[in-house]
Motif scaffolding. Sequence first.
Motif, PDB file in Angstrom:
ATOM      1  N   THR A  68       0.851  -1.185   0.000  1.00 33.28           N
ATOM      2  CA  THR A  68       0.000   0.000   0.000  1.00 33.28           C
ATOM      3  C   THR A  68       0.889   1.237   0.000  1.00 33.28           C
ATOM      4  O   THR A  68       1.825   1.332   0.802  1.00 33.28           O
ATOM      5  CB  THR A  68      -0.925   0.017   1.233  1.00 33.28           C
ATOM      6  N   ILE A  69       0.602   2.164  -0.909  1.00 32.06           N
ATOM      7  CA  ILE A  69       1.295   3.450  -0.956  1.00 32.06           C
ATOM      8  C   ILE A  69       0.479   4.430  -0.126  1.00 32.06           C
ATOM      9  O   ILE A  69      -0.706   4.645  -0.409  1.00 32.06           O
ATOM     10  CB  ILE A  69       1.430   3.970  -2.400  1.00 32.06           C
ATOM     11  N   ASN A  70       1.092   5.022   0.892  1.00 34.69           N
ATOM     12  CA  ASN A  70       0.429   5.983   1.769  1.00 34.69           C
ATOM     13  C   ASN A  70       1.074   7.352   1.557  1.00 34.69           C
ATOM     14  O   ASN A  70       2.273   7.520   1.802  1.00 34.69           O
ATOM     15  CB  ASN A  70       0.593   5.560   3.230  1.00 34.69           C
ATOM     16  N   LEU A  71       0.294   8.322   1.079  1.00 40.93           N
ATOM     17  CA  LEU A  71       0.821   9.668   0.918  1.00 40.93           C
ATOM     18  C   LEU A  71       1.123  10.237   2.298  1.00 40.93           C
ATOM     19  O   LEU A  71       0.473   9.888   3.295  1.00 40.93           O
ATOM     20  CB  LEU A  71      -0.166  10.559   0.182  1.00 40.93           C
ATOM     21  N   GLU A 114      -3.084   7.931   9.592  1.00 44.24           N
ATOM     22  CA  GLU A 114      -2.748   9.342   9.495  1.00 44.24           C
ATOM     23  C   GLU A 114      -2.519   9.824   8.053  1.00 44.24           C
ATOM     24  O   GLU A 114      -2.432  11.024   7.810  1.00 44.24           O
ATOM     25  CB  GLU A 114      -1.485   9.627  10.324  1.00 44.24           C
ATOM     26  N   SER A 115      -2.452   8.921   7.105  1.00 46.72           N
ATOM     27  CA  SER A 115      -2.243   9.285   5.702  1.00 46.72           C
ATOM     28  C   SER A 115      -3.548   9.787   5.084  1.00 46.72           C
ATOM     29  O   SER A 115      -4.596   9.174   5.270  1.00 46.72           O
ATOM     30  CB  SER A 115      -1.751   8.069   4.908  1.00 46.72           C
ATOM     31  N   PRO A 116      -3.503  10.880   4.307  1.00 45.48           N
ATOM     32  CA  PRO A 116      -4.726  11.376   3.685  1.00 45.48           C
ATOM     33  C   PRO A 116      -5.230  10.497   2.539  1.00 45.48           C
ATOM     34  O   PRO A 116      -6.409  10.532   2.203  1.00 45.48           O
ATOM     35  CB  PRO A 116      -4.331  12.757   3.162  1.00 45.48           C
ATOM     36  N   LEU A 117      -4.335   9.689   1.962  1.00 46.82           N
ATOM     37  CA  LEU A 117      -4.717   8.839   0.835  1.00 46.82           C
ATOM     38  C   LEU A 117      -3.835   7.604   0.826  1.00 46.82           C
ATOM     39  O   LEU A 117      -2.612   7.718   0.901  1.00 46.82           O
ATOM     40  CB  LEU A 117      -4.552   9.598  -0.482  1.00 46.82           C
ATOM     41  N   VAL A 142      -8.426   2.504  -3.483  1.00 38.70           N
ATOM     42  CA  VAL A 142      -7.918   3.764  -2.944  1.00 38.70           C
ATOM     43  C   VAL A 142      -8.767   4.107  -1.728  1.00 38.70           C
ATOM     44  O   VAL A 142     -10.001   4.092  -1.800  1.00 38.70           O
ATOM     45  CB  VAL A 142      -7.983   4.902  -3.994  1.00 38.70           C
ATOM     46  N   ARG A 143      -8.107   4.422  -0.628  1.00 38.88           N
ATOM     47  CA  ARG A 143      -8.799   4.790   0.605  1.00 38.88           C
ATOM     48  C   ARG A 143      -8.460   6.241   0.920  1.00 38.88           C
ATOM     49  O   ARG A 143      -7.300   6.592   1.101  1.00 38.88           O
ATOM     50  CB  ARG A 143      -8.389   3.854   1.734  1.00 38.88           C
ATOM     51  N   ALA A 144      -9.477   7.078   0.977  1.00 38.81           N
ATOM     52  CA  ALA A 144      -9.307   8.516   1.162  1.00 38.81           C
ATOM     53  C   ALA A 144      -9.842   8.951   2.522  1.00 38.81           C
ATOM     54  O   ALA A 144     -10.898   8.489   2.953  1.00 38.81           O
ATOM     55  CB  ALA A 144     -10.047   9.267   0.056  1.00 38.81           C
ATOM     56  N   ALA A 161      -4.091  18.831   2.203  1.00 31.31           N
ATOM     57  CA  ALA A 161      -3.480  17.841   3.097  1.00 31.31           C
ATOM     58  C   ALA A 161      -2.047  18.174   3.495  1.00 31.31           C
ATOM     59  O   ALA A 161      -1.454  17.443   4.286  1.00 31.31           O
ATOM     60  CB  ALA A 161      -3.524  16.466   2.440  1.00 31.31           C
ATOM     61  N   SER A 162      -1.455  19.251   2.985  1.00 26.70           N
ATOM     62  CA  SER A 162      -0.058  19.607   3.287  1.00 26.70           C
ATOM     63  C   SER A 162       0.882  18.451   2.952  1.00 26.70           C
ATOM     64  O   SER A 162       1.649  17.974   3.799  1.00 26.70           O
ATOM     65  CB  SER A 162       0.102  20.008   4.748  1.00 26.70           C
ATOM     66  N   LEU A 163       0.820  18.006   1.699  1.00 27.07           N
ATOM     67  CA  LEU A 163       1.611  16.857   1.258  1.00 27.07           C
ATOM     68  C   LEU A 163       3.105  17.140   1.258  1.00 27.07           C
ATOM     69  O   LEU A 163       3.540  18.267   1.045  1.00 27.07           O
ATOM     70  CB  LEU A 163       1.180  16.443  -0.149  1.00 27.07           C
ATOM     71  N   LEU A 164       3.874  16.068   1.470  1.00 30.01           N
ATOM     72  CA  LEU A 164       5.330  16.143   1.437  1.00 30.01           C
ATOM     73  C   LEU A 164       5.850  15.809   0.053  1.00 30.01           C
ATOM     74  O   LEU A 164       5.283  14.977  -0.648  1.00 30.01           O
ATOM     75  CB  LEU A 164       5.943  15.102   2.375  1.00 30.01           C
ATOM     76  N   ALA A 165       6.943  16.441  -0.306  1.00 36.17           N
ATOM     77  CA  ALA A 165       7.695  16.095  -1.504  1.00 36.17           C
ATOM     78  C   ALA A 165       9.152  15.929  -1.090  1.00 36.17           C
ATOM     79  O   ALA A 165       9.600  16.502  -0.093  1.00 36.17           O
ATOM     80  CB  ALA A 165       7.558  17.181  -2.564  1.00 36.17           C
ATOM     81  N   TYR A 166       9.879  15.145  -1.860  1.00 37.83           N
ATOM     82  CA  TYR A 166      11.295  14.901  -1.604  1.00 37.83           C
ATOM     83  C   TYR A 166      12.082  15.473  -2.768  1.00 37.83           C
ATOM     84  O   TYR A 166      11.732  15.259  -3.934  1.00 37.83           O
ATOM     85  CB  TYR A 166      11.534  13.401  -1.492  1.00 37.83           C
ATOM     86  N   SER A 167      13.125  16.245  -2.471  1.00 37.73           N
ATOM     87  CA  SER A 167      13.943  16.818  -3.524  1.00 37.73           C
ATOM     88  C   SER A 167      15.404  16.819  -3.103  1.00 37.73           C
ATOM     89  O   SER A 167      15.786  17.558  -2.191  1.00 37.73           O
ATOM     90  CB  SER A 167      13.492  18.249  -3.853  1.00 37.73           C
ATOM     91  N   HIS A 168      16.185  15.962  -3.732  1.00 38.39           N
ATOM     92  CA  HIS A 168      17.636  15.942  -3.592  1.00 38.39           C
ATOM     93  C   HIS A 168      18.090  15.974  -2.123  1.00 38.39           C
ATOM     94  O   HIS A 168      18.858  16.831  -1.710  1.00 38.39           O
ATOM     95  CB  HIS A 168      18.227  17.108  -4.381  1.00 38.39           C
ATOM     96  N   GLY A 169      17.517  15.071  -1.328  1.00 33.66           N
ATOM     97  CA  GLY A 169      17.928  14.938   0.064  1.00 33.66           C
ATOM     98  C   GLY A 169      17.109  15.725   1.068  1.00 33.66           C
ATOM     99  O   GLY A 169      17.356  15.640   2.259  1.00 33.66           O
ATOM    100  N   GLY A 170      16.106  16.494   0.614  1.00 29.23           N
ATOM    101  CA  GLY A 170      15.303  17.288   1.540  1.00 29.23           C
ATOM    102  C   GLY A 170      13.818  17.019   1.380  1.00 29.23           C
ATOM    103  O   GLY A 170      13.355  16.612   0.318  1.00 29.23           O
ATOM    104  N   TYR A 171      13.079  17.261   2.453  1.00 27.22           N
ATOM    105  CA  TYR A 171      11.620  17.141   2.440  1.00 27.22           C
ATOM    106  C   TYR A 171      11.030  18.542   2.360  1.00 27.22           C
ATOM    107  O   TYR A 171      11.462  19.440   3.076  1.00 27.22           O
ATOM    108  CB  TYR A 171      11.114  16.459   3.723  1.00 27.22           C
ATOM    109  N   PHE A 172      10.024  18.707   1.518  1.00 31.28           N
ATOM    110  CA  PHE A 172       9.397  20.006   1.311  1.00 31.28           C
ATOM    111  C   PHE A 172       7.883  19.862   1.321  1.00 31.28           C
ATOM    112  O   PHE A 172       7.340  18.862   0.873  1.00 31.28           O
ATOM    113  CB  PHE A 172       9.827  20.607  -0.042  1.00 31.28           C
TER     114      PHE A 172
END
Length: 189
Positions: A68-71, A114-117, A142-144, A161-172
Amino acid sequence: MGKVSWRPGTMIYPLPAVLVTCGDKPENWNMITVAWTGTICSDPAMCYISVRPERHSFPLIKETMEFTINLTTTEMVRATDWAGVRSGRDYDKWKETGLTPVAGEKVKSPTILESPLSIECRVKEILDLGSHSMFVSDVINVRADEKFLDSATGKFKLEEASLLAYSHGGYFELGQLLGTFGFSVKKNK
């Protein structure tokens, strides 16, 4: 100033920072942080994750052929990082991160409360590609989180949902909306 050639690498950023959950029973449920993930096809719905074979979750996914992929969100950033740098061989990641496993609906792997999706997947094919193996998968459910559902329009407001992204070693945290699909060609009335 111009561009310079740099060594070949995986510099396609940003990527989602997701928590992939796996295992077929509560005793072996685990989570792993993955940034190598994405959509393959919309009809049928398919996605992928790429995982190093030496990771503790790799044989769990390979054996069950489900995950399962959890955002993830800004509130989950510490847990997301922690689950990526510690092994489920040595730690109970649920206890250590404080995240809550919920039994899957169509797969045996859990979702994260705790995951939004959460995207339940069944592996269709495994491609051994080098440092990582790619799990090409069908999306089977899909569970929302209903707090992001607009009951009036039926729209899922994932942007809240204030989603996280990963970019070159950092979370944004994902930021400001700059346009919607097709805005550049839309005619003004």
